[in-house]
Design an enzyme around this catalytic site. Structure first.
Site, PDB file in Angstrom:
ATOM      1  N   LYS A  68       1.148  -1.547  -0.301  1.00 20.38           N
ATOM      2  CA  LYS A  68      -0.478   0.209  -0.030  1.00 20.38           C
ATOM      3  C   LYS A  68       0.636   1.271   0.392  1.00 20.38           C
ATOM      4  O   LYS A  68       0.337   2.217   0.103  1.00 20.38           O
ATOM      5  CB  LYS A  68      -0.679   0.163   1.541  1.00 20.38           C
ATOM      6  CG  LYS A  68      -1.242  -0.871   1.233  1.00 20.38           C
ATOM      7  CD  LYS A  68      -2.741  -1.264   2.456  1.00 20.38           C
ATOM      8  CE  LYS A  68      -3.109  -2.375   2.938  1.00 20.38           C
ATOM      9  NZ  LYS A  68      -3.749  -2.396   4.293  1.00 20.38           N
ATOM     10  N   GLU A  85       7.810   1.976  -6.064  1.00 17.42           N
ATOM     11  CA  GLU A  85       8.364   1.799  -4.264  1.00 17.42           C
ATOM     12  C   GLU A  85       8.589   3.322  -3.580  1.00 17.42           C
ATOM     13  O   GLU A  85       8.849   3.914  -4.062  1.00 17.42           O
ATOM     14  CB  GLU A  85       9.523   0.735  -4.525  1.00 17.42           C
ATOM     15  CG  GLU A  85       9.435  -0.341  -4.460  1.00 17.42           C
ATOM     16  CD  GLU A  85       8.730  -1.084  -3.046  1.00 17.42           C
ATOM     17  OE1 GLU A  85       8.238  -0.381  -2.758  1.00 17.42           O
ATOM     18  OE2 GLU A  85       8.505  -2.344  -3.650  1.00 17.42           O
ATOM     19  N   ASP A  86       7.891   2.818  -2.448  1.00 16.06           N
ATOM     20  CA  ASP A  86       7.821   4.014  -1.141  1.00 16.06           C
ATOM     21  C   ASP A  86       9.039   3.845  -1.273  1.00 16.06           C
ATOM     22  O   ASP A  86       9.915   5.247  -0.311  1.00 16.06           O
ATOM     23  CB  ASP A  86       6.721   3.710  -0.421  1.00 16.06           C
ATOM     24  CG  ASP A  86       6.718   2.451  -0.031  1.00 16.06           C
ATOM     25  OD1 ASP A  86       7.273   1.637  -0.354  1.00 16.06           O
ATOM     26  OD2 ASP A  86       5.555   2.520   1.508  1.00 16.06           O
ATOM     27  N   ASP A 117      14.494  -0.895   1.746  1.00 16.17           N
ATOM     28  CA  ASP A 117      14.988  -0.512   2.985  1.00 16.17           C
ATOM     29  C   ASP A 117      16.421  -2.115   3.280  1.00 16.17           C
ATOM     30  O   ASP A 117      17.045  -2.385   2.214  1.00 16.17           O
ATOM     31  CB  ASP A 117      13.819  -1.606   4.419  1.00 16.17           C
ATOM     32  CG  ASP A 117      14.594  -0.722   5.595  1.00 16.17           C
ATOM     33  OD1 ASP A 117      15.261  -1.348   6.101  1.00 16.17           O
ATOM     34  OD2 ASP A 117      13.821  -0.620   6.525  1.00 16.17           O
ATOM     35  N   LYS A 122      17.315   3.266   1.947  1.00 14.93           N
ATOM     36  CA  LYS A 122      17.941   2.834   2.684  1.00 14.93           C
ATOM     37  C   LYS A 122      19.610   2.067   2.942  1.00 14.93           C
ATOM     38  O   LYS A 122      19.105   1.328   2.915  1.00 14.93           O
ATOM     39  CB  LYS A 122      17.584   2.878   4.348  1.00 14.93           C
ATOM     40  CG  LYS A 122      15.860   3.515   5.227  1.00 14.93           C
ATOM     41  CD  LYS A 122      15.354   2.449   6.211  1.00 14.93           C
ATOM     42  CE  LYS A 122      14.435   3.540   6.704  1.00 14.93           C
ATOM     43  NZ  LYS A 122      13.895   2.565   7.853  1.00 14.93           N
ATOM     44  N   PHE A 128      13.296   4.575  10.820  1.00 21.14           N
ATOM     45  CA  PHE A 128      11.656   3.986  10.968  1.00 21.14           C
ATOM     46  C   PHE A 128      10.801   5.374  11.163  1.00 21.14           C
ATOM     47  O   PHE A 128      10.718   6.791  11.582  1.00 21.14           O
ATOM     48  CB  PHE A 128      10.953   3.805  12.323  1.00 21.14           C
ATOM     49  CG  PHE A 128      10.171   2.905  11.790  1.00 21.14           C
ATOM     50  CD1 PHE A 128      10.264   1.653  11.461  1.00 21.14           C
ATOM     51  CD2 PHE A 128       8.908   3.365  11.595  1.00 21.14           C
ATOM     52  CE1 PHE A 128       8.438   0.855  10.847  1.00 21.14           C
ATOM     53  CE2 PHE A 128       7.558   2.540  11.000  1.00 21.14           C
ATOM     54  CZ  PHE A 128       7.691   1.299  10.627  1.00 21.14           C
ATOM     55  N   VAL A 129      10.443   5.637   9.862  1.00 24.81           N
ATOM     56  CA  VAL A 129       9.938   6.778   8.762  1.00 24.81           C
ATOM     57  C   VAL A 129       8.452   6.588   8.956  1.00 24.81           C
ATOM     58  O   VAL A 129       8.107   5.689   8.318  1.00 24.81           O
ATOM     59  CB  VAL A 129      10.845   7.328   7.386  1.00 24.81           C
ATOM     60  CG1 VAL A 129      11.991   7.838   8.219  1.00 24.81           C
ATOM     61  CG2 VAL A 129      10.814   6.797   6.499  1.00 24.81           C
ATOM     62  N   ASP A 140       4.070   3.397   6.570  1.00 21.50           N
ATOM     63  CA  ASP A 140       3.237   3.426   7.808  1.00 21.50           C
ATOM     64  C   ASP A 140       3.822   3.095   8.788  1.00 21.50           C
ATOM     65  O   ASP A 140       5.078   2.389   8.927  1.00 21.50           O
ATOM     66  CB  ASP A 140       2.150   2.659   7.729  1.00 21.50           C
ATOM     67  CG  ASP A 140       2.276   1.225   7.080  1.00 21.50           C
ATOM     68  OD1 ASP A 140       1.697   0.181   7.995  1.00 21.50           O
ATOM     69  OD2 ASP A 140       2.883   0.884   6.479  1.00 21.50           O
ATOM     70  N   ARG A 152       0.082   7.125   7.348  1.00 25.92           N
ATOM     71  CA  ARG A 152       0.218   6.934   5.901  1.00 25.92           C
ATOM     72  C   ARG A 152      -0.429   8.189   5.692  1.00 25.92           C
ATOM     73  O   ARG A 152       0.626   9.015   4.313  1.00 25.92           O
ATOM     74  CB  ARG A 152      -0.831   5.510   5.197  1.00 25.92           C
ATOM     75  CG  ARG A 152       0.028   4.482   5.158  1.00 25.92           C
ATOM     76  CD  ARG A 152      -0.814   3.148   4.095  1.00 25.92           C
ATOM     77  NE  ARG A 152      -0.700   1.736   4.988  1.00 25.92           N
ATOM     78  CZ  ARG A 152       0.525   1.409   4.289  1.00 25.92           C
ATOM     79  NH1 ARG A 152       1.576   2.227   3.634  1.00 25.92           N
ATOM     80  NH2 ARG A 152       0.293   0.266   4.566  1.00 25.92           N
TER      81      ARG A 152
END
Length: 181
Positions: free
Chosen positions: A44, A100-101, A104, A132, A153-154, A160, A166
């Site tokens: 999402k 992609e958002d 990681d 990252k 952690f963003v 989310d 979000r």
């Protein structure tokens, strides 16, 4: 604008995000001028990025979505990937741009790249808003990167924590007390 009370600090403002998406959209339009790609958003988290990026690509692009899971409600990738929603489009012979958002560990994206490449596309490239580098566990060639960020952690702008936050228009660092408390 004041950040959400659960945000330690704002890492990227809404304006910084939109300025960078302008640049990425222009670059993608130039790179794919001859043959527009199909954009594949990863649900999402990529909803915000995909919608805003697509509007900045001055080409006739198609969009489709996949949902894959490797996270659950925690803050670390489980490494186990499963398809929750597959593409509705045949990508054989097509240029595919995964949107992609965040990247990681890279484990989920590595699996997704392999899965999509097995379907016979002409090309598969990646565009991510955030990466990252210090968290990477596998090497992935990413053609378009919005921002490299520290291993914090963003949340916000599609990202989310346990399905919340979000809708924040910026990217912020979540207070440790929220996920460690």
């Amino acid at each position: 604008m004041h950040p959400h009370p659960d945000v330690d600090h704002v890492l990227l403002t809404e304006q910084q995000i939109h300025d960078r998406l302008d640049e990425l959209g222009a670059q993608i339009a130039a790179d794919y001028a001859e043959e527009p790609p199909i954009l594949v958003g990863v649900l999402k988290g990529a909803v915000m990025v995909m919608a805003d990026l697509a509007r900045r690509i001055d080409l006739k692009v198609e969009m489709d979505w996949m949902a894959v899971s490797s996270y659950g409600s925690g803050t670390k990738s489980s490494g186990v990937v499963r398809i929750l929603k597959d593409l509705g489009t045949d990508i054989s012979g097509r240029d595919v741009l995964i949107v992609e958002d965040i990247i990681d560990s890279g484990l989920t994206l590595k699996w997704l790249l392999s899965n999509l490449r097995s379907r016979g596309p002409r090309s598969v490239e990646v565009c991510t808003l955030l990466r990252k580098p210090d968290a990477a566990r596998v090497e992935i060639d990413v053609r378009y990167v919005g921002f490299d960020i520290p291993p914090e952690f963003v949340i916000g702008y599609g990202l989310d924590y346990a399905e919340a936050y979000r809708n924040l228009p910026y990217v912020g660092v979540l207070k440790r007390s929220v996920y460690e408390g």
